[in-house]
Design an enzyme around this catalytic site. Structure first.
Site, PDB file in Angstrom:
ATOM      1  N   CYS A 251       2.637   5.849   1.595  1.00  0.00           N
ATOM      2  CA  CYS A 251       1.293   6.383   1.388  1.00  0.00           C
ATOM      3  C   CYS A 251       1.024   6.538  -0.106  1.00  0.00           C
ATOM      4  CB  CYS A 251       1.082   7.685   2.162  1.00  0.00           C
ATOM      5  SG  CYS A 251       2.309   8.967   1.886  1.00  0.00           S
ATOM      6  N   SER A 287       6.360   8.760   0.754  1.00  0.00           N
ATOM      7  CA  SER A 287       5.250   8.971  -0.185  1.00  0.00           C
ATOM      8  C   SER A 287       5.453   8.052  -1.377  1.00  0.00           C
ATOM      9  CB  SER A 287       5.235  10.410  -0.684  1.00  0.00           C
ATOM     10  OG  SER A 287       6.269  10.613  -1.632  1.00  0.00           O
ATOM     11  N   ASP A 288       4.390   7.796  -2.129  1.00  0.00           N
ATOM     12  CA  ASP A 288       4.595   7.214  -3.444  1.00  0.00           C
ATOM     13  C   ASP A 288       5.244   8.306  -4.301  1.00  0.00           C
ATOM     14  OD1 ASP A 288       4.619   5.569  -5.650  1.00  0.00           O
ATOM     15  OD2 ASP A 288       2.548   4.909  -5.419  1.00  0.00           O
ATOM     16  N   CYS A 289       5.805   7.898  -5.440  1.00  0.00           N
ATOM     17  CA  CYS A 289       6.723   8.806  -6.122  1.00  0.00           C
ATOM     18  C   CYS A 289       5.999   9.889  -6.905  1.00  0.00           C
ATOM     19  CB  CYS A 289       7.677   7.978  -6.963  1.00  0.00           C
ATOM     20  SG  CYS A 289       8.528   6.836  -5.860  1.00  0.00           S
ATOM     21  N   ALA A 291       3.810  11.746  -5.278  1.00  0.00           N
ATOM     22  CA  ALA A 291       2.490  11.885  -4.645  1.00  0.00           C
ATOM     23  C   ALA A 291       2.345  13.217  -3.919  1.00  0.00           C
ATOM     24  CB  ALA A 291       2.237  10.735  -3.669  1.00  0.00           C
TER      25      ALA A 291
END
Ligand code: NAG
Ligand code: NAG
Ligand code: NAG
Ligand code: NAG
Length: 762
Positions: A251, A287-289, A291
């Site tokens: 995401c 998650s994106d890092c 996020a």
């Protein structure tokens, strides 16, 4: 996420056997006592057994990318974050041996945008299989994990985007087929039994923007209509989740219509898991890092990091990617915001994911014998070369190409990447075994080569010394080969661009060089700029667009220049005029033209500098519309659906389209057949045209004719209504072949408009 070109985290300088902890050992206690080691059980049962054995504290320590494992029960630490965008690449979870030794390099393919320009799905799948094989080798060797956060399938809709080259371009069909082929290659032929590695489609959803005019990807709220969402931004993920059943999804940082993507039950549950039935596969969402922190800190969607963290897991995210500590899992737990059922659900999905790649199976895993011997195989290296040759696009040629080279020919090779191997790879790279620059390849062929560097960006102006060197090299040569373009990697991943101008310092040098009146070929690297100055300049005889061509980019360029190979790539993006950036803000997500938007992509923007699908050849081709008898003129929508029994009706095939192609020129060449659809049916405004199918035909000899049958499905014909429903509309459909159009014909659909896919409301 940030670019991990930082080899900084890498190990000590002496050769090491492995960087990460070994895989779990199911032959030894205490782990052997856990039913996770019982391979007669199903993956969900095994995952449940493992989760049941963990204490709450251990559970909470394993919801992040740098998972701590549980030494007490023999579960090793595991880093979920590995990268392999166009070959195994650096990441916190992927390392390369420094200097001599095993696992010190991987095959480096062109950037995805150039691979996509080849329009060869079979080649993409073979490349995916190599990247998957090498990724598994790094995993087995414990230089990486088995979860790879690739491919990037966000549509490249704005030419300013700093990460556009990571994607397969702007067109939905092109992206879907790239994703399908790449995932099948990476995950292997029997993903339902065991995956080679886990692939991850990112960044879900609406992420095509980093940092522009005060907004950043961390606080941006993408406002997207249901129509654009269903038709464009979500389609690549439908391919990944619903049709390719990919192992994981990432995401995005940004919010969509007010809700941060990683905290959006609508995106993560309603659409992804329920509507697309992805939940049946129990796959995981990372998650994106950093996020998760964005939810409270930047989107201000939660009052505290603890609350934001709970929101993401409750919404259906399963793991937080972070550098050090960015979520607040302990806080969310202590404050009673995170339910134990949610924690267990996330862990079961995560562990089921690595159970399905054989992480617990030791030698019994079908992929256990893959190792260093499988990295950099000669056939893999050949694919890296082939994909660069197939992707490179010729955008201008007055007959200068192919060069009429003699053994004694003298070549001036001028510009910043003429002999700089570091410029070939692009973002998210590893260490290639070698890089062959254009100058290297020319010397190898025995030509006399004079190399002169040149300016990169405005900040390095073409000073007198440089200019003099370039002119000296040019004067001493028969041909001037200029290697320039916009190297956005100099600006870094998080930077978008403010304009589409050619770097002035390079243009000044090009003008001086062309005034010498010698044959002048430009080989352009990098992302999108407005090429008008070089397309118009008479002294520029020919242009090849080479993007970031990978480890053998120089060899590919020389093969094309010399006519050993023929260019047949097509632009996977629209080339816009410089003033486009003044006409629409980067933050505007709508695709259709309006008073404040000239329209986005070839489907809606009418006056490009170079259109999507454009590409010249060394020969000429004549495609012919199907003969009357070989393709019906009318279809009844009712009949099409009566014959369709697929779970998702848009995937039902439409009768394939026979197209005959003749090579009417003098050179052997590949040819990409592009079939677009247009017509006045469905909701207004109508798109200019839409790519409905394509195929790459290889090695057509002069005078030869071949017939291909283009595959498409009901979804290829459908359009999306204002509510996002996929609808098959009655009307007259015009098929146009090639860009610009070389032939066209019409067929009709009769009957009632019929919904193929009812889009879920938020
Ligand atoms: C593995 O699971 C099967 C099926 O439940 C069970 O019969 C068997 O005893 C288990 N094996 C071990 C070693 O626990
Ligand atoms: C990797 O190690 C081998 C020796 O094992 C060496 O020949 C090679 O040059 C190294 N490659 C890189 C890129 O350092
Ligand atoms: C010109 O640019 C080159 C490359 O940056 C540099 O090495 C050289 O010193 C510059 N010369 C002058 C006179 O500025
Ligand atoms: C932008 O540039 C294009 C091509 O140069 C031109 O046709 C168009 O009129 C320009 N648009 C505006 C608003 O200036």
């Amino acid at each position: 996420m940030l670019s991990w070109s930082l080899a900084l985290l890498a190990s000590a300088s002496t050769a090491q056997a492995a960087f990460f902890q070994p895989f779990p050992d199911c032959t030894k206690a205490p782990l052997s006592n856990n039913q996770v080691c019982n391979s007669t059980l199903s993956p969900p049962e095994r995952a449940a057994a493992l989760v049941a054995a963990l204490t709450t504290e251990e559970k909470l320590a394993n919801l992040i990318s740098n998972a701590k494992g549980a030494p007490r029960i023999g579960l090793p630490a595991y880093n979920w974050w590995s990268e392999a965008l166009h070959g195994v690449a650096y990441a916190p979870g992927t390392q390369f041996q420094k200097g001599d030794g095993e696992f010190n390099s991987s095959t480096s393919f062109p950037m995805p945008l150039l691979m996509a320009a080849g329009f060869n799905d079979d080649l993409t799948e073979r490349i995916g299989a190599v990247i998957g094989l090498e990724s598994r080798a790094f995993g087995n060797g414990r230089w990486s994990g088995l979860d790879y956060w690739t491919p990037n399938v966000n549509p490249f809709k704005d030419p300013r985007w700093g990460r556009g080259s990571e994607t397969p371009g702007e067109d939905i069909l092109r992206i879907k087929r790239y994703a399908e082929s790449m995932i099948r290659g990476l995950e292997g032929p029997v993903p339902e039994k065991e995956r080679q590695v886990v692939a991850t489609c990112k960044h879900y959803a609406g992420n095509d923007f980093e940092d522009w005019n005060g907004a950043t990807r961390h606080n941006f709220n993408a406002k997207i209509s249901l129509q654009d969402l269903a038709e464009y931004y979500m389609m690549p993920f439908q391919q990944c989740a619903r049709d390719s059943k990919v192992g994981s999804i990432m995401c995005a940082y940004n919010a969509v219509n007010g809700v941060p993507s990683c905290a959006s039950p609508y995106l993560l549950n309603t659409v992804l898991r329920d509507h697309w039935k992805w939940t049946e596969h129990n796959n995981y969402i990372t998650s994106d890092c950093e996020a998760v922190l964005d939810v409270s800190e930047n989107h201000k969607y939660a009052k505290s990091n603890a609350e934001g963290t709970a929101m993401t897991f409750e919404a259906g995210m399963d793991s937080s990617c972070e550098y050090e500590s960015s979520s607040d899992i302990p806080g969310a737990w202590d404050q009673g915001l995170l339910k134990i059922e949610t924690v267990d659900r996330a862990l079961k999905r995560l562990y089921e994911g690595i159970i399905r790649v054989g992480y617990f199976d030791g030698k019994k895993s079908r992929y256990s014998s893959i190792g260093w011997k499988d990295v950099n195989k000669p056939e893999s290296q050949r694919l890296a070369l082939q994909s660069a040759v197939e992707g490179i696009v010729m955008t201008k040629n007055d007959g200068t190409l192919p060069l009429k080279l003699k053994k004694t020919s003298k070549l001036a090779m001028i510009g910043f990447w003429a002999d700089d191997g570091k410029k070939l790879s692009g973002g998210y790279s590893g260490t290639p075994a070698f890089t062959h620059t254009p100058a290297y390849a020319a010397r190898r062929l025995g030509y006399t080569v004079s190399v002169a560097p040149g300016p990169v960006l405005e900040t390095t102006s073409a000073n007198d010394t440089w200019t003099q060197k370039a002119l000296d090299a040019a004067k001493a040569s028969d041909y001037i080969l200029y290697f320039g373009g916009l190297d956005t990697s100099a600006a870094g991943e998080t930077k978008d661009r403010m304009n589409l101008n050619w770097p002035q310092a390079q243009l000044a040098l090009i003008e001086k060089l062309t005034s010498l009146g010698k044959p002048f070929v430009m080989i352009q690297m990098g992302d999108q700029v407005d090429d008008t100055p070089v397309l118009k300049l008479k002294g520029v005889n020919s242009i090849l667009w080479a993007n970031w061509p990978g480890q053998d980019g120089g060899e590919a360029v020389m093969q094309l220049l010399a006519g050993v190979a023929a260019p047949a790539g097509r632009l996977p993006v629209t080339q816009y005029p410089t003033n486009y950036t003044e006409e629409v803000p980067m933050t505007e997500m709508s695709l259709r033209p309006s008073a404040t938007n000239p329209g986005r992509t070839y489907r809606w923007y009418p006056t490009p500098i170079l259109p999507f699908g454009f590409g010249l050849h060394y020969t000429t081709f004549k495609p012919s519309a199907p003969a009357d008898k070989s393709f019906p003129k009318t279809f009844k929508i009712k009949d099409l659906l009566a014959r369709c029994s697929a779970q998702f009706p848009d995937t039902c095939p439409f009768p394939s389209l026979p197209v005959e192609v003749k090579n009417t020129g003098k050179a052997t060449s590949d040819y990409v057949v592009l079939a677009f659809l247009s017509g006045e049916y469905g909701p207004k405004p109508y798109p200019i045209k839409t790519l409905a199918s394509y195929a790459r035909l290889s090695g057509l000899k002069p005078g030869k004719k071949v017939e291909t049958k283009l595959k498409w499905n009901l979804g290829s014909l459908a359009r999306h209504d204002e509510n996002g429903n996929t609808v098959l509309y009655p009307g007259t459909y015009t098929v146009t072949i090639d860009e610009p159009t070389l032939t066209s014909f019409k067929f009709k659909l009769e009957g009632e408009a019929t919904v193929l896919d009812k889009w879920p409301a938020p």
